[in-house]
Structure formats: C-alpha cells, structure tokens
Design an enzyme around this catalytic site. Structure first.
Site, PDB file in Angstrom:
ATOM      1  N   ASP A 198      35.239 -10.685 -18.599  1.00 53.17           N
ATOM      2  CA  ASP A 198      35.138 -11.892 -17.786  1.00 53.17           C
ATOM      3  C   ASP A 198      36.186 -11.915 -16.665  1.00 53.17           C
ATOM      4  O   ASP A 198      37.354 -11.574 -16.890  1.00 53.17           O
ATOM      5  CB  ASP A 198      35.362 -13.092 -18.721  1.00 53.17           C
ATOM      6  CG  ASP A 198      35.049 -14.417 -18.069  1.00 53.17           C
ATOM      7  OD1 ASP A 198      33.893 -14.603 -17.672  1.00 53.17           O
ATOM      8  OD2 ASP A 198      35.957 -15.270 -17.966  1.00 53.17           O
TER       9      ASP A 198
ATOM     10  N   GLU B 253      40.180   5.712 -28.643  1.00 55.94           N
ATOM     11  CA  GLU B 253      40.658   5.864 -30.035  1.00 55.94           C
ATOM     12  C   GLU B 253      39.496   5.741 -31.021  1.00 55.94           C
ATOM     13  O   GLU B 253      39.645   6.032 -32.201  1.00 55.94           O
ATOM     14  CB  GLU B 253      41.676   4.749 -30.368  1.00 55.94           C
ATOM     15  CG  GLU B 253      42.950   4.809 -29.572  1.00 55.94           C
ATOM     16  CD  GLU B 253      43.745   3.496 -29.705  1.00 55.94           C
ATOM     17  OE1 GLU B 253      43.442   2.656 -30.580  1.00 55.94           O
ATOM     18  OE2 GLU B 253      44.676   3.308 -28.899  1.00 55.94           O
TER      19      GLU B 253
END
Ligand code: NOJ
Length: 571
Positions: free
Chosen positions: A231, A283
C-alpha cells in the site's frame, strides 16, 4: 520494423504488423498471472452479521479457481477500527474478529493451496491505526522519546506551536497534521498523516520501523502467503526537513511545478526498503512477490519500483485512468510495454479496484461528471448503464489478451456497476467526511457481492443484513443467474481466462496491426491471435478468420465488429 500481414487474413492485405513487445522468456508465475482482488468485507458473509468474513472467502474459493485465476489478493483483514476500510491497522499480525481468526486465515490458505490458487495479502507500511499499540505508546511517552521516534512528530510553528509544522494536505482532504495533547494535559506536538488523522505515518528513517516490518513480512511468509500488495509504496520516506509542498496533495506535479518531486512521495531512499524486503522474500521457498501500489508518473519513473532487486510488479494506474479513446489507449499500452520491458519487468493491467469507480460505470459516463472525485452520488449525472456494461465487457476482453499480469477486482466478472445512488447516510469512506461531502468517496465500488438472485442480500449472507446497501436490481446480476447464462459477463470472463491460459497470451508478444480497420479500432496480434476492439461509432469489417471469442457473436457471424465490441480471431 514492419512486416506485411500473412495472406491468412483476406481483406487485410495492406495491413502491417508493427512489433512492440517480444514474448516473455521468463517462466515465473507472476510474469503472466491473473490476480483477483478480494475485498473481504464485501465478498461473502458466512456468519450473517452483514460484514464479509474469511470463512466466507474460503467457502467460495472454488468459484475463483473455476474462473481460472492464479492468485487472490486479500485487502486488509487485520485488527482495525475500520476508519479507512482496514487500511488503518491496529495489529498487523492478527485477524480482526469481524473477519475471523488466524485459524480461519490458515484454513483459507490451505483451501486455496488445494485448489492451486495462491494467496497474496495487503501490507500497509506507510501508516498504521492510531489504535496501534506503538502509537499509543508514542502518545504516552512524550516528546523526544524512542516511542515518538517510531512516527513523525514535530513541534508546531507559531508562537505557541499552534500552527502545523508545514503546509501538507491529507490525501483525503484537510491538513496532513494533527496536534496531540501531551501526557501533561498541555497542547503538544503534531504528527503527520498523509491520509486520515486516525492513520499516523511511520518514521522510515528509524531502523526500528524497518525491523518491525521485516518481522511482519516473515510472520505472513511463514504462514504461506505468496506475497504482498504494498500500500502507498511511494510514500514511506519523506524529504529531510519536511519542506512545504505547493503541488497537489497526491503528489502529482502541477503545471506550475512540472516534474517536481513531492517531498512526501517517491524519495530515492525508498528503494533501499524494497531491496531489504526482496532479501527477506528470498529466505523463503517458492516465488513470493511484492506488488507496488505506487502513484508515480510518468511510467518511466514507476519502473524504478520494479528493478530486478526490488518489487516484482507495480500497478499500472496510467492504464486504469485511460478513458474510452482509441488513440490514448493505444499509446498507454505501447508505452507501458516499452517502459516495463526496458527493466525486464512484466507490465500489469488493471481496470477496477476498491478505490475507483468500477469500469462498468466509468465507461458509461458520457457526460463528464460534475464531481472530479472518486465516486458518484445521486446528485451527479448518472451513467448510461447499458453502454457502460458493453464497453466494460469489451475492455476486459481486450485486457485479458494483453501480455503481462492482470488484476481483477471482485465482481467485475459479473459486470457489476458502482452503486451511484446510495443514500449518503450509509457512507463510511473518510473522504466523504473529511471533505464535508465535496468528494463522495469510494463506498459505491465496495458494495457486498450478489451470489444468489433469490436469497436475502442477494446471497451475500443468509440474514439479509449488509454493511452497505445493495442497489435495486442487484439480484439480477447474481452469480447463480450468470452461471446459467452463456451470454453473461461471467461466461465471457471464464472463457477469456481459459483461452488466455491455453494460448499463452500472458507470456505472449504484442504487434500492432496497422492500417486494418481504421484509427478507432484497436487491433493487435499476440501469439497468433488477432484481437480487435472497436472504440468508434461505426461497425468495422472483420477478416475471414476463425472466431475464438466475441462480445457479440451475432455480429461476428456477419463479419462485423460493432461499436464497443471486442473479438479474438485465430490468424
Ligand atoms: C491505498 C488503498 O488502496 C486505499 O484504500 C487506502 O485508503 C489508502 N491507500 C491509504 O492506506
């Protein structure tokens, strides 16, 4: 470079193919995906309290899998006082009881997984809710404290600090600063909020804010989300010294200040944040993504958000904002593809979302609305519903043939219009309140979906309760009616999505077909499929090719493409 069109298209012998975009060699899912936006409050309400919920989404996910989408993007469902439709987050790592629980979220992801649909969620990093524990701690701790440093607090100007620290205006209207009362009871510092006063902006110059958001990213990535729609991804960093700004509040430069960089938008350091996040995504296994909601123009600047070490996609609001005009549409398609190609990112396409008037209504506004704002009210000139729907179907079909990623907004597959005559007493968008009704706001595009024509609240739930009123005739647009009608908007979307996948259009190429059908008719070729959309007032002749999909099959049978019609032909 141009090529003459193969003789496979009689009548089109003088037409020329002009290459714009080569086929995409990358195979990652997000380069050609169709992502469906769910606005949880209005999707489906299983517990009957008038507000949509996560179990409601889970129960209906098979419809979205049937439609053929690759992923759903869920607008915020986090703990929130809902002063800005959930974009005011009070706890980023929990579900608001209105929507369910974390266990409901896990069940949603598991169901989506079993249907082969990915789940993307909304990340709101620019601001939180004033109810957030961090903001409450900042208020309690006093000036100069590390707690205050999580946000942007400043002393006011004027003899007694009674004036805001600068002239910034909120995106929703009114000043972008609010003064607080200090714990001592004295009038105190001011905090910045680019949106509502209940949405304090975080201080992204503070490493503790970076740590907090990396924690939030990892929390949801471990729960199996495929990525984040980010956003206001252009606003996190503010220029040093917070200088006054004389352009528009949304940061778009004005004629007096062309190309000016607003101090609250698009600051160069913002890109380091997305580089950090890209590493966090790495990751985790799978191809997880970031998509920027960044109001940055021109497109050549927006490409800085999708460099290979940052986000994967960015919304293409230049495309969304293009009116019904062939020349402008051709130009935005071409510049989008060229710009995003220049950095190796896929172009995205979007026509509707929870912040804009739905395209079935926008394209029906023939007389420019008196209000420039973000919604239409009963006092505004009303759209031509039939025209809007015809144009919207054609525009959607054209979009679904474009190479790159597509975003759909819930209900557009039903051809839903905005509720343009809603009683003002129901309005919840802060824009309406903050501008004293000057701007109508976005409630009209957020009305709960119609599922079953004969059920209460058109099947949104079983009780008939609905947080926003549904317009008259909503039931006739319900999914069950459209599912049984081969000529419905739903049938068109389903066939278009199926063919898009089967023909590899998302990863395909784009060549203009020039000189074929006049300037008012858009014509391009993607992977051997000729797509034509007539934006003019007169019908155009079609070449004698196999029809794969048409908004008007009768016209297609007579080799005619009428006004506001679209067709896909096999070359
Ligand atoms: C963009 C969101 O899409 C909109 O709904 C929200 O009001 C603002 N950002 C503020 O978070």
């Amino acid at each position: 470079m141009t090529n003459t069109l193969a003789p496979a298209a009689p009548g089109f012998s003088a037409a020329q193919l002009v290459p714009v975009h080569p086929a995409d060699e990358g195979s990652e899912w997000w380069r050609s995906s169709v992502i469906y936006q769910v606005y949880p409050r209005s999707f489906r309400d299983l517990n009957g309290d008038g507000e949509g919920d996560l179990p409601g989404i889970t129960a209906e996910l098979h419809h979205l899998a049937d439609l053929g989408v690759d992923a759903v993007w869920l607008s915020p469902f986090y703990v929130s006082p809902q002063r800005d439709g959930g974009y005011d987050v009070a706890d980023y790592c929990d579900v608001d009881p209105m929507f369910g629980t974390l266990a409901d979220f896990d069940a949603l992801v598991a169901r989506a997984d079993s249907l082969g649909v990915k789940v993307i969620i909304d990340l709101v990093p620019n601001h939180c809710s004033s109810d957030h524990a961090l903001f409450q701690a900042a208020l309690a701790a006093g000036p100069g404290s590390p707690e205050r440093e999580m946000f942007v607090f400043r002393d006011g100007r004027g003899e007694h600090g009674e004036l805001p620290p600068n002239n910034w205006q909120s995106h929703f209207g009114g000043p972008a600063w609010t003064r607080i009362e200090e714990p001592t009871g004295e009038p105190g510092q001011w905090y910045v909020h680019l949106f509502d006063s209940s949405q304090p902006d975080f201080n992204w110059d503070n490493p503790a804010v970076h740590d907090e958001f990396k924690r939030i990213l990892r929390f949801w990535l471990s729960r199996g989300v495929a990525g984040f729609r980010v956003d206001v991804a252009h606003a996190l960093i503010k220029a040093q010294g917070l200088p006054d700004w004389h352009g528009r509040p949304d940061g778009v430069s004005t004629e007096e200040h062309p190309g000016h960089l607003a101090p609250m938008f698009g600051q160069p350091e913002i890109h380091d944040i997305y580089r950090e996040w890209r590493k966090v995504l790495a990751e985790f296994d799978g191809e997880r993504i970031l998509c920027a909601e960044a109001s940055i123009d021109p497109l050549s600047r927006l490409t800085n958000w999708v460099l290979p070490d940052q986000m994967h996609q960015a919304f293409n609001f230049a495309y969304l904002g293009t009116p019904w005009d062939a020349e402008r549409l051709r130009s935005v398609i071409e510049s989008s593809l060229r710009m995003f190609d220049s950095v190796g990112a896929p172009t995205t396409w979007v026509l509707s979302n929870h912040d804009v008037v739905r395209h079935a209504t926008r394209f029906g506004i023939v007389e420019p609305a008196a209000r420039p704002g973000d919604g239409l009210g009963v006092e505004d000139p009303q759209p031509d519903t039939g025209l809007g729907l015809r144009r919207a179907a054609a525009a959607s079909m054209l979009m679904l043939a474009l190479p790159g990623g597509v975003y759909l907004y819930q209900g557009e597959e039903l051809g839903l219009p905005d509720h343009t005559t809603m009683d003002h007493t129901f309005r919840q968008d802060p824009t309406y309140r903050r501008t004293a009704g000057e701007r109508i706001g976005r409630d009209g595009c957020r009305v709960p979906l119609p599922w079953e024509a004969a059920a209460p609240a058109a099947g949104f739930n079983l009780t008939g309760s609905s947080w926003l009123p549904q317009p008259d005739g909503w039931g006739s647009l319900a999914r069950d009616v459209q599912a049984a009608d081969p000529s419905s908007a739903l049938a068109l979307y389903r066939r278009a999505l199926g063919l898009r996948r089967e023909l590899g259009l998302g990863a395909g190429s784009l060549d203009w077909l020039e000189g074929a059908a006049g300037p008012e008719c858009i014509a391009f070729v993607n992977n051997g499929i000729l797509v034509m959309m007539n934006m003019g007032a007169a019908a155009v002749e079609l070449p004698d090719l196999e029809v794969l999909l048409a908004t008007d099959s009768e016209g297609a049978a007579q080799r005619k493409l009428g006004p506001a019609q679209c067709i896909w032909l096999r070359m």
